[in-house]
Design a protein around this motif. Structure first.
Motif, PDB file in Angstrom:
ATOM      1  N   THR A 140       2.479  -3.058   3.605  1.00  0.00           N
ATOM      2  CA  THR A 140       1.201  -3.968   2.936  1.00  0.00           C
ATOM      3  C   THR A 140       0.206  -3.814   3.924  1.00  0.00           C
ATOM      4  O   THR A 140       0.187  -3.189   5.172  1.00  0.00           O
ATOM      5  N   ASP A 141      -1.109  -4.284   3.237  1.00  0.00           N
ATOM      6  CA  ASP A 141      -2.361  -4.291   4.026  1.00  0.00           C
ATOM      7  C   ASP A 141      -2.475  -5.354   5.152  1.00  0.00           C
ATOM      8  O   ASP A 141      -3.506  -5.681   5.791  1.00  0.00           O
ATOM      9  N   HIS A 144      12.344  -0.647  -7.161  1.00  0.00           N
ATOM     10  CA  HIS A 144      11.862   0.762  -6.914  1.00  0.00           C
ATOM     11  C   HIS A 144      13.141   1.737  -7.037  1.00  0.00           C
ATOM     12  O   HIS A 144      14.034   1.239  -6.401  1.00  0.00           O
ATOM     13  N   ASN A 190       9.176  10.279   4.998  1.00  0.00           N
ATOM     14  CA  ASN A 190       9.229   9.988   3.373  1.00  0.00           C
ATOM     15  C   ASN A 190      10.030  11.340   2.877  1.00  0.00           C
ATOM     16  O   ASN A 190       9.723  12.617   3.327  1.00  0.00           O
ATOM     17  N   LYS A 205       4.922  -4.178   7.528  1.00  0.00           N
ATOM     18  CA  LYS A 205       5.894  -3.331   7.470  1.00  0.00           C
ATOM     19  C   LYS A 205       7.247  -3.505   7.704  1.00  0.00           C
ATOM     20  O   LYS A 205       7.939  -4.396   8.417  1.00  0.00           O
ATOM     21  N   PHE A 265       8.523  -0.445   2.853  1.00  0.00           N
ATOM     22  CA  PHE A 265       7.476  -0.628   2.176  1.00  0.00           C
ATOM     23  C   PHE A 265       6.445  -1.114   3.158  1.00  0.00           C
ATOM     24  O   PHE A 265       6.557  -1.999   4.153  1.00  0.00           O
ATOM     25  N   THR A 325       0.828  -1.147   0.017  1.00  0.00           N
ATOM     26  CA  THR A 325      -0.082   0.040  -0.019  1.00  0.00           C
ATOM     27  C   THR A 325       0.865   1.214   0.143  1.00  0.00           C
ATOM     28  O   THR A 325       0.368   2.155  -0.315  1.00  0.00           O
ATOM     29  N   SER A 326       2.085   1.279   0.257  1.00  0.00           N
ATOM     30  CA  SER A 326       3.040   2.293   0.481  1.00  0.00           C
ATOM     31  C   SER A 326       4.545   2.229   0.329  1.00  0.00           C
ATOM     32  O   SER A 326       4.741   0.936   0.583  1.00  0.00           O
ATOM     33  N   THR A 327       5.120   2.802  -0.537  1.00  0.00           N
ATOM     34  CA  THR A 327       6.624   2.656  -0.563  1.00  0.00           C
ATOM     35  C   THR A 327       7.343   3.959  -0.535  1.00  0.00           C
ATOM     36  O   THR A 327       6.734   4.862  -1.166  1.00  0.00           O
ATOM     37  N   PHE A 328       8.494   4.019  -0.004  1.00  0.00           N
ATOM     38  CA  PHE A 328       9.061   5.297   0.088  1.00  0.00           C
ATOM     39  C   PHE A 328      10.381   5.108   0.682  1.00  0.00           C
ATOM     40  O   PHE A 328      10.868   3.938   1.220  1.00  0.00           O
TER      41      PHE A 328
END
Length: 207
Positions: free
Chosen positions: A117-118, A96, A75, A123, A115, A59-62
């Motif tokens: 996940t749901d 990435h 971030n 994490k 990253f 759900t998120s990558t940074f």
């Protein structure tokens, strides 16, 4: 854990189930293409990674270099020090890439990819990250009674075996992998070196 039955079948089943539980805790990883980069002030750099996870949807990558507490990762896109200089690129195979433009010496740091996940507790970030060193170009002068050698100097060894180009009064006099240039007569000409379009301060060899 060992449970015994007359035929021993139950103990084997329990053992296999225990192994499956242990293996289920793994499957998280971040791999960095390059672990250490030295590059020039004013240039652009790409930091790349790939990641794996056991289940769920990302759900998120940074990328980050700062944390305010155990779970508060900053971030880079939200970091005022990198405002307008950071872009992210993801591909379909969990790769990435972080791109930083107009590099500053203050950008020297260790960059890590994270990253989320749901899944509950899903994490992860990868150690040890990518160590970025940003340096400028300086010219060191070594003089003898019969020659002068100019050496294009950096505080770290530039990544990628770059080509050094030497200029004399804005005209190219040498382009090679060597960071040094030697001449044999006194002159008032102006010299400077360049790597990937980034130039050093000029040096004037005067009488």
């Amino acid at each position: 854990m060992v449970l015994r039955t007359a035929g021993g079948r139950l103990s084997l089943l329990v053992f296999l189930w225990s192994v499956a539980v242990v293996l289920g805790q793994y499957g998280w990883s971040v791999t960095y293409t390059t672990r250490s980069i030295c590059t020039l002030k004013g240039s652009t750099v790409n930091l790349s990674s790939s990641y794996t996870y056991p289940s769920g949807t990302v759900t998120s990558t940074f990328w980050f270099i700062k944390t305010f507490d155990v779970e508060n990762y900053v971030n880079l896109r939200n970091d005022s020090d990198y405002n307008g200089r950071v872009t992210y690129h993801s591909d379909k195979t969990n790769g990435h890439t972080l791109t930083i433009t107009d590099l500053r010496e203050s950008d020297s740091a260790t960059y890590k990819f994270r990253f989320i996940t749901d899944q509950t507790g899903g994490k992860y970030f990868g150690n040890p990250g990518v160590t970025l060193s940003v340096t400028d170009l300086q010219v060191k002068v070594t003089t003898t009674w019969w020659s002068t050698t100019l050496t294009c100097s950096t505080t770290c060894t530039l990544t990628g075996n770059p080509t050094y180009t030497w200029y004399r009064n804005s005209k190219i006099v040498q382009g090679a992998s060597s960071p040094s240039y030697t001449f044999y007569f006194k002159t008032e000409d102006s010299f400077y070196c360049a790597v990937k379009g980034i130039s050093s301060p000029a040096v004037c060899e005067c009488d």
